[in-house]
Design a protein around this motif. Structure first.
Motif, mmCIF file in Angstrom:
data_model
loop_
_atom_site.group_PDB
_atom_site.id
_atom_site.type_symbol
_atom_site.label_atom_id
_atom_site.label_comp_id
_atom_site.label_asym_id
_atom_site.label_seq_id
_atom_site.Cartn_x
_atom_site.Cartn_y
_atom_site.Cartn_z
ATOM 1 N N VAL A 140 0.825 -1.207 0.000
ATOM 2 C CA VAL A 140 0.000 0.000 0.000
ATOM 3 C C VAL A 140 0.863 1.262 0.000
ATOM 4 C CG1 VAL A 140 -1.827 -1.214 1.268
ATOM 5 C CG2 VAL A 140 -0.180 0.199 2.530
ATOM 6 N N VAL A 141 0.250 2.358 -0.451
ATOM 7 C CA VAL A 141 0.876 3.681 -0.414
ATOM 8 C C VAL A 141 0.019 4.578 0.464
ATOM 9 C CG1 VAL A 141 1.383 5.753 -1.781
ATOM 10 C CG2 VAL A 141 2.036 3.500 -2.648
ATOM 11 N N ILE A 142 0.664 5.349 1.328
ATOM 12 C CA ILE A 142 -0.030 6.300 2.194
ATOM 13 C C ILE A 142 -0.168 7.630 1.465
ATOM 14 C CG2 ILE A 142 0.078 7.579 4.381
ATOM 15 C CD1 ILE A 142 -0.402 4.608 4.750
ATOM 16 N N VAL A 143 -1.350 8.254 1.548
ATOM 17 C CA VAL A 143 -1.561 9.557 0.928
ATOM 18 C C VAL A 143 -1.941 10.585 1.985
ATOM 19 C CG1 VAL A 143 -2.173 8.664 -1.345
ATOM 20 C CG2 VAL A 143 -3.969 8.969 0.363
ATOM 21 N N GLU A 144 -1.562 11.838 1.729
ATOM 22 C CA GLU A 144 -1.853 12.937 2.651
ATOM 23 C C GLU A 144 -1.967 14.223 1.843
ATOM 24 O OE1 GLU A 144 -0.163 14.892 6.825
ATOM 25 O OE2 GLU A 144 0.759 13.090 6.001
ATOM 26 N N ASP A 145 -2.752 15.192 2.340
ATOM 27 C CA ASP A 145 -2.890 16.425 1.576
ATOM 28 C C ASP A 145 -1.658 17.310 1.704
ATOM 29 O OD1 ASP A 145 -3.480 17.065 4.214
ATOM 30 O OD2 ASP A 145 -5.402 18.021 3.775
#
Length: 209
Positions: A140-145
């Motif tokens: 998985v890849v973590i996303v953030e604004d």
């Protein structure tokens, strides 16, 4: 049913998806962030730091055009390496990003699942920090604004790994260039971003002194 790079996830309906060539318009996202998200003044960030500007990510992640641009940019980033089984991050900031990427991945014919990371288990049901169609062992890849120090995503990574997910990296819409990238590198993860504050002519504190 999950897939690896080069195969298709899901049923026969999914296998009939045609890959669509998506072009990420970086300049359009830059203009939209400048118009909707970037504010100047005196602000206190989540990290507790004081700042002379603020980036309100939700003004873009919840905007129809912004959501599409962000999803296209993230899909372009993850297409250049082994495609993860899923993307997600800490609720609630990452949730609209995740939803946009999941939707556009289906439109693109390269479906990627999504998940949410709760700060606290909800206390019933599965009582887990992780919600969504993922299982232990998935990449998985973590996303953030907006990334400042990286604390929120590092917490999300811990919950993901406790669940058994393999975190391969972190993607932010904007990097404030205030230590987040170094914090991720120290923990063994690479931060990629669609934009940095340098794109807006703003220098990070250590560079501006």
């Amino acid at each position: 049913m999950h897939r690896k790079m080069g195969t298709t996830r899901g049923t026969s309906a999914a296998t009939s998806c045609r890959k669509v060539f998506i072009v990420y318009d970086r300049e359009a996202l830059l203009a939209l962030v400048r118009h909707r998200s970037l504010k100047f003044g005196e602000f206190t960030l989540v990290s507790g730091r004081k700042a002379s500007y603020y980036l309100d990510g939700k003004q873009v992640t919840l905007d129809p055009h912004g959501a599409k641009l962000i999803a296209e940019g993230i899909l372009e980033l993850i297409a250049g390496r082994d495609m993860p089984e899923a993307i997600g991050g800490m609720s609630i900031g990452a949730d609209p990003i995740t939803a946009s990427v999941v939707t556009m991945s289906a439109v693109n014919g390269t479906p990627v699942a999504g998940f949410m990371v709760r700060k606290e288990p909800k206390g019933h049901g599965t009582n887990q920090h992780i919600e969504g169609p993922v299982k232990p062992g998935d990449r998985v890849v973590i996303v953030e604004d907006v990334v400042t120090t990286g604390g929120s995503s590092l917490q999300a990574i811990k919950h993901c790994e406790d669940y058994g997910l393999e975190v391969t990296g972190v993607i932010a819409i904007i990097d404030r260039m205030e230590g987040g990238s170094a914090a991720f590198a120290k923990a063994g993860y690479k931060l990629s971003s669609l934009l940095t504050i340098d794109d807006f002519g703003i220098k990070p504190p250590e560079a501006g002194e």
